[in-house]
Design a protein around this motif. Structure first.
Motif, short mmCIF file in Angstrom:
data_model
loop_
_atom_site.label_atom_id
_atom_site.label_comp_id
_atom_site.label_asym_id
_atom_site.label_seq_id
_atom_site.Cartn_x
_atom_site.Cartn_y
_atom_site.Cartn_z
N SER A 81 24.37 9.11 0.74
CA SER A 81 25.28 8.00 0.42
C SER A 81 26.10 7.61 1.64
O SER A 81 26.26 6.42 1.94
CB SER A 81 26.21 8.39 -0.73
N LEU A 82 26.62 8.61 2.35
CA LEU A 82 27.41 8.33 3.55
C LEU A 82 26.55 7.69 4.63
O LEU A 82 26.99 6.76 5.31
CB LEU A 82 28.04 9.62 4.08
N ASN A 83 25.32 8.18 4.80
CA ASN A 83 24.47 7.64 5.85
C ASN A 83 24.11 6.18 5.57
O ASN A 83 24.15 5.33 6.46
CB ASN A 83 23.20 8.48 5.99
N ARG A 84 23.77 5.90 4.33
CA ARG A 84 23.44 4.51 3.98
C ARG A 84 24.68 3.62 4.10
O ARG A 84 24.59 2.46 4.52
CB ARG A 84 22.87 4.45 2.56
N GLY A 85 25.84 4.14 3.72
CA GLY A 85 27.08 3.38 3.87
C GLY A 85 27.40 3.10 5.32
O GLY A 85 27.86 2.01 5.67
N CYS A 86 27.15 4.09 6.18
CA CYS A 86 27.35 3.89 7.62
C CYS A 86 26.41 2.81 8.15
O CYS A 86 26.80 1.99 8.99
CB CYS A 86 27.12 5.20 8.37
N ALA A 87 25.17 2.82 7.67
CA ALA A 87 24.21 1.81 8.13
C ALA A 87 24.68 0.41 7.75
O ALA A 87 24.59 -0.53 8.55
CB ALA A 87 22.83 2.09 7.53
N ASN A 121 25.41 8.36 -7.81
CA ASN A 121 24.49 7.22 -7.70
C ASN A 121 24.50 6.76 -6.25
O ASN A 121 25.46 6.16 -5.79
CB ASN A 121 24.93 6.10 -8.63
N ILE A 122 23.44 7.07 -5.52
CA ILE A 122 23.41 6.83 -4.07
C ILE A 122 23.61 5.35 -3.75
O ILE A 122 24.36 5.00 -2.82
CB ILE A 122 22.10 7.36 -3.47
N GLU A 123 22.96 4.49 -4.49
CA GLU A 123 23.07 3.05 -4.20
C GLU A 123 24.52 2.58 -4.35
O GLU A 123 25.04 1.86 -3.50
CB GLU A 123 22.16 2.26 -5.13
N ASP A 124 25.18 3.03 -5.42
CA ASP A 124 26.57 2.62 -5.66
C ASP A 124 27.51 3.25 -4.64
O ASP A 124 28.38 2.57 -4.07
CB ASP A 124 26.98 3.03 -7.07
N LYS A 125 27.37 4.55 -4.39
CA LYS A 125 28.29 5.24 -3.50
C LYS A 125 28.13 4.79 -2.05
O LYS A 125 29.11 4.77 -1.28
CB LYS A 125 28.10 6.76 -3.60
N SER A 126 26.92 4.44 -1.64
CA SER A 126 26.73 3.96 -0.27
C SER A 126 27.46 2.64 -0.05
O SER A 126 28.05 2.40 1.00
CB SER A 126 25.24 3.82 0.06
N VAL A 127 27.45 1.78 -1.07
CA VAL A 127 28.17 0.51 -0.98
C VAL A 127 29.67 0.77 -0.90
O VAL A 127 30.40 0.11 -0.16
CB VAL A 127 27.82 -0.39 -2.18
N ARG A 128 30.13 1.76 -1.65
CA ARG A 128 31.56 2.09 -1.61
C ARG A 128 31.98 2.62 -0.24
O ARG A 128 33.04 2.25 0.29
CB ARG A 128 31.89 3.12 -2.70
N ALA A 129 31.16 3.49 0.35
CA ALA A 129 31.47 3.99 1.69
C ALA A 129 31.52 2.83 2.68
O ALA A 129 32.41 2.76 3.54
CB ALA A 129 30.42 5.02 2.12
N HIS A 130 30.58 1.92 2.54
CA HIS A 130 30.51 0.75 3.42
C HIS A 130 31.76 -0.12 3.29
O HIS A 130 32.33 -0.57 4.28
CB HIS A 130 29.21 0.00 3.08
N PHE A 131 32.23 -0.32 2.06
CA PHE A 131 33.44 -1.11 1.85
C PHE A 131 34.67 -0.41 2.44
O PHE A 131 35.56 -1.06 2.99
CB PHE A 131 33.67 -1.38 0.37
N TYR A 132 34.73 0.93 2.29
CA TYR A 132 35.88 1.65 2.85
C TYR A 132 35.98 1.43 4.35
O TYR A 132 37.04 1.11 4.89
CB TYR A 132 35.77 3.15 2.54
#
Length: 538
Positions: free
Chosen positions: A168-174, A437-448
């Motif tokens: 989740s963090l990696n996808r959010g970073c991307a 939920n990886i899809e949801d949490k990655s978006v949240r990391a990205h927004f943060y």
């Protein structure tokens, strides 16, 4: 037999309760030799232990006030959660902070804020905020790197965090063009989902170790060549939570997957010694860093907490004399820490980031080395005001760990060391991980990350600057608690930051070393998507 069953069926429910309580009482009084309270106060004593077990939850949600809880209070957590969900992260009716408490931060705004012209990348993309320096530029590494985000994920390994949390963090970073530090557990498949990666290793050399547990340059080179998303390498000397102490990963936690990634045997406890075996002394460290940089072509840095300063002085002298050394230095604060540590270490060993960074920066300034090093701050800096303070002191980047964990669901249960994290973020329990939920949490990391950069950029503009790198030690005041009442950072720590070479945001947007697969056209599309989000504020 039928008579016995009929007799039992006629016993009322309340009598069954009394029977069970009587059995518990007999056990407590005659057979309990471990717990004095339940022995002396049968039945009632169990209520005490139950309340003690849920005490942290009671204080977190009911007893503690909004600004009282540590390590992160309710207001701080609320800001992270709201930013990650792209919801309203404002507060109303003024601050509820005690603005006269020691070390309170005041940002000195300008009479006339900086005006963003239409040729500035931030005019159309309010989230674009790359590092003002290039890692590896001074030492002419073959693959220099300019991080596209000034805030990135700090070192947290797969093993410490769950597979779903790491992914989740990696996808959010991307999505947010940030880099993802692997932590010392090796490069896992979950670090390979799109983001730039800083490969981090410690005394265990996980992922780049031979069969005897020694560092393997051959494996390091192979890993870098096979994974072009690895943009820099970080050597961990110590961390804020437990500097100078090794760690143990119990054999019960070593799955087949972890064993393969870390290159360790299955079922055996894995020891991380307190010291490195690949080099000796500060000079050996410099040579080790140079060898890795030479073989891989990547910028190489070090991470350390700060205590005694004589070795930092020695490092600076060697770097000045030889022109060699780390391309970046991550200073970890003693208040940091995402995993397990003895309270004596977590509470007392190493300086807080504010004091530790100032001491190290002054040493490097004395030896005229600040221009060639990218300084990274780590230790509860994942809030815009604290980041502004860090940049004014000389930091060039911010790494966040626990704040990033919160963006993907961490609730500060403080059970990271028990493998029972209720949110699935810091556990290897498969059932608990399923809730992420990886899809949801990655978006949240990205927004943060994006909302953090946007708010920091707004604070920067309010102070009359285009980029946080332009902050000076006179732009931030601290309350100092004596008759002077308030001092600038320059007055408090008795140094001035070395000015960072900065041309313009427009120049940064066209830098050939910019990481994160950043393309301006793609960034504009992303901003349009965020504007369509029904909760975003413009």
């Amino acid at each position: 037999m039928n008579g016995i069953l009929e007799f039992l069926s006629n016993i009322p429910w309340w009598a069954w309760i009394l029977i069970v309580l009587l059995i518990i009482a007999i056990r407590d009084v005659f057979f309990n030799k471990r717990h004095t309270i339940s022995h002396n106060f049968p039945i009632v004593g169990h209520i005490r232990y139950m309340l003690e077990s849920i005490g942290p939850e009671l204080r977190q949600y009911i007893v503690a006030n909004n600004r009282e809880e540590l390590p992160f209070n309710r207001i701080e957590r609320g800001w992270i959660y709201a930013s990650a969900k792209n919801q309203n992260n404002y507060e109303g009716f003024g601050t509820d902070r005690d603005i006269f408490e020691p070390n309170y931060i005041f940002i000195n705004n300008s009479l006339l804020p900086y005006k963003v012209e239409n040729d500035n990348p931030n005019y159309k993309n309010p989230y674009f905020l790359p590092c003002a320096k290039v890692m590896g530029a001074y030492n002419k590494r073959r693959r220099p790197y300019r991080p596209t985000s000034i805030i990135n994920v700090s070192a947290m390994s797969f093993g410490s965090l769950s597979a779903r949390a790491v992914e989740s963090l990696n996808r959010g970073c991307a999505l947010s063009y940030a880099y993802h530090n692997t932590g010392e557990g090796g490069l896992s498949p979950y670090h390979k989902t799109g983001a730039d990666v800083v490969f981090h290793f410690g005394t265990g050399y996980f992922g780049v170790r031979d069969d005897d547990g020694n560092f393997s340059m051959e494996k390091m080179v192979k890993m870098v060549n096979e994974n072009p998303q690895v943009r820099a390498i970080e050597v961990k000397l110590s961390q804020g939570a437990k500097p100078g102490k090794g760690g143990v990963l119990p054999g019960a936690k070593i799955t087949e997957e972890l064993a393969e990634i870390r290159h360790v045997p299955i079922g055996k406890d894995v020891l991380s010694p307190p010291t490195h075996s690949a080099f000796k002394g500060v000079k050996g460290l410099v040579d080790f860093v140079e060898n890795i940089a030479q073989e891989t072509g990547l910028p190489v840095g070090i991470k350390s907490a700060v205590g005694r300063l004589n070795e930092w002085e020695e490092l600076a002298k060697i770097m000045k004399e030889t022109g060699k050394g780390p391309d970046f230095i991550t200073i970890d604060g003693g208040e940091g820490g995402t995993g397990a540590a003895p309270p004596s270490f977590a509470d007392h060993v190493s300086l807080p980031w504010l004091f530790g960074f100032a001491e190290v920066y002054k040493i490097f300034k004395k030896h005229d080395l600040c221009d060639r090093v990218v300084f990274i701050g780590s230790g509860k800096l994942g809030f815009p005001a604290k980041a502004a303070m860090a940049f004014s002191m000389g930091a060039d980047l911010i790494n966040v760990a626990r704040e990033a964990m919160m963006s993907v669901g961490c609730i500060q249960a403080q059970l990271c060391h028990t493998n029972t994290c209720p949110t699935g973020v810091a556990t290897q329990n498969k059932w608990l991980q399923r809730g992420i939920n990886i899809e949801d949490k990655s978006v949240r990391a990205h927004f943060y990350f994006k909302n953090f950069r946007k708010e920091l950029l707004e604070m920067t503009h309010a102070c009359g600057y285009e980029h946080p790198a332009q902050f000076t030690m006179d732009d931030v005041d601290l309350t100092v608690g004596d008759k002077n009442l308030i001092k600038t950072l320059a007055q408090s720590f008795m140094y001035h930051k070395v000015p960072v070479p900065f041309e313009s945001m427009k120049a940064l947007a066209h830098c050939p070393y910019l990481g994160g697969n950043f393309h301006e056209k793609e960034a504009k599309k992303e901003v349009k998507k965020m504007k369509k989000h029904n909760k975003v504020r413009y």
